[in-house]
Structure formats: C-alpha cells, structure tokens
Design an enzyme around this catalytic site. Sequence first.
Site, PDB file in Angstrom:
ATOM      1  CE  LYS A  54      -3.807  -2.432   2.198  1.00  0.00           C
ATOM      2  NZ  LYS A  54      -4.457  -2.860   3.429  1.00  0.00           N
ATOM      3  CD  GLN A  98      -3.394  -4.490   6.596  1.00  0.00           C
ATOM      4  OE1 GLN A  98      -3.248  -3.510   5.866  1.00  0.00           O
ATOM      5  NE2 GLN A  98      -4.110  -5.527   6.221  1.00  0.00           N
ATOM      6  CG  ASP A 121      -9.739  -0.197   5.241  1.00  0.00           C
ATOM      7  OD1 ASP A 121      -9.397  -0.493   4.078  1.00  0.00           O
ATOM      8  OD2 ASP A 121      -9.075  -0.488   6.254  1.00  0.00           O
TER       9      ASP A 121
END
Length: 292
Positions: A54, A98, A121
């Site tokens: 990422k 994460q 997200d």
Amino acid sequence: MTSPRILDGKAVAAAVLDECRAEAAALTAKGIVPGLAVVLVGEDPASKVYVGSKVRTCGELGFHSRKIELPAATTQEQLLEVVRQLNADPAIHGILVQSPPPAHIDEQAIIRAIDPRKDVDGFHPENVAKLALEDATGFVPCTPAGCIKLMETAGIATSGAEAVIIGRSMIVGKPMALLLVSKKANATVTIAHSRSKDLPAICRRADILVAAVGRPEMVKADWVKPGAVVIDVGINRIADASKKSGYRLTGDVAYDEVAPRCSAITPVPGGVGPMTIAMLMKNTLQAARQLG
Ligand code: NAD
C-alpha cells in the site's frame, strides 16, 4: 468444455492506478497532495506485506504516505491516540489500521474512532450506512468495490441477474450484497454463510457467484450453473515445498474444474487481489477531494 473469459485484475488495476496517478497530479497542482496513513500493530507477516505494498503504491502515484508501525504490545489507548492525531492532521486524508490487530485490541472501537471522512476502508458505521443509502459521499470497502469494477470493465450485466455471495463479513460479503442489490447494479441477491443449508443448491442458482469464505477450493464444478460468472475473493495459503516461499496461493474456488463451466472467472492470484489496493487509492483520492 468452453474457454471462460479470465477477468484480469492486474490489467484492470493498472488502468485504475493510471487514472489515480493523473488525478493525484491534478490535485497536487491545486495544492492538495493526497495523503494516506497506514497503521500496523504487531508483526503479522501477511499484514506487513499488505502494508508495504500500500505504501509503495502511494509512492508510485505521487501520494504522500505515512507508515506507522507499532509494537504488538501497544495498548488500546495508545492506538486510539495515534488515530486521534491522524484525524487532526491536515496532510492525511485517508487512515487505515491494518486488520487484524492483536487480540487485546477492540477493532470496532478503533474503526469507530477514525474520522468517517478519512475512513478509506469504508468500515466506519457512517460509511456502512451511506453504502446502504446509496450515498456516493461515503467510502465503499475496497475489495467489493474492486469486484464490481472488474465486472463493469468486462461489460458483465448485473441487472436482473441472480447473484449468490458466499460469506457475510463486513469486509466483503455484506458490502458486496449491498452493491449488487443497489439501483446501479439491480441484481437479485442471496447471501449464504456457514449456517446455510445445501450450499451447492443455492450456488447453482447463481448467474453471478461470489466466493468470500477463506476455504481453499471449496466451490466445486457441480455447484456452478453453466455459463455463470465466478468471482473468487478467497486468498488461502497452501503449503507447497516446491515454492521458495514454502506456500502457494489458492482461492475459494476449485479453479481447474470450475473454469470450463463458467462464462467468466477471476484467477487467484491476479484477480480480485490487485483490485483491492487500486480501489484503496481511489478512495484516498475521494477523501482528498472531499476534504480539500
Ligand atoms: P471472514 O472469515 O470474515 O468471513 C468468512 C465468511 O464465510 C463468514 O461470513 C462465514 O459465515 C462464511 N463461511 C465460513 N465457512 C463457511 C462454509 N463452510 N460455508 C459457507 N460459508 C462459510 O472472511 P473475509 O474477511 O470475508 O474473507 C474471506 C476470504 O476472502 C478470505 O480468504 C480472505 O483472505 C479473502 N479476502 C481477500 C481480499 C482480496 O483483496 N482479494 C480481501 C479481503 C478478504
């Protein structure tokens, strides 16, 4: 036996990333450099790989990125403080913690602490609600958004189609169902899960079958209606001594036997996986645009 269309996630993701690069340059010219913060707690090897890619992709697109690596012993309060600081930081438009965090961390509490305007997200309750409301100012979770983009790019018609999704997680299954049942996609949607009865029969109804379970090669050829579109979200590591890494990746679909029955199928790897990161970059641009 027919040859199915292989939905090439690498190629579609590369095209999405090209668009992102151009939009990042345009925003930067206006004085807004898109910024993504990625927080990793602990040492999970798969999470490290995801976080690394990422951050690397941010660099390739001209985004600002910040990688915050915290020890596994980080407390809930320390992590909340990091999130609060990122919420207040004007150089950061997107925040991602994460998953999965260590077991002592309440993941839902962390998600709720993220400013929903920076929740790229799409897991914050406000963004879940906006997805249900079909409000485009919200953030759509990256993996199901990537599945839809893959199908759209391939010209796969969803309107009126019978879609079956195996898996009801908030990361994949449920948002995928909301996207497919939306007024944009207009599919008729069934969500199957671990307590569903006669899963093969449910799957055989599907014109579009989405597998998001985490069980290697669970979906067999006789679960699939001839001509169906099969989207395999699963990423499973299987021990394989012939590989340098000691493992190979496989999906939730028994690809070799299922592929000849389908009209289109995603491979693993190289299908849904690359789309997820591309959609994360798109979401970060959306956040940068909306926050200004
Ligand atoms: P999860 O564990 O949160 O959810 C799995 C779902 O599968 C649950 O809803 C459960 O009810 C259902 N399930 C379990 N066993 C079942 C069974 N025997 N029959 C029917 N349903 C069953 O997982 P998740 O986060 O949704 O991820 C699912 C898979 O997708 C995993 O392999 C994960 O690695 C992969 N994944 C891939 C990407 C990507 O970028 N390609 C992103 C996220 C997840």
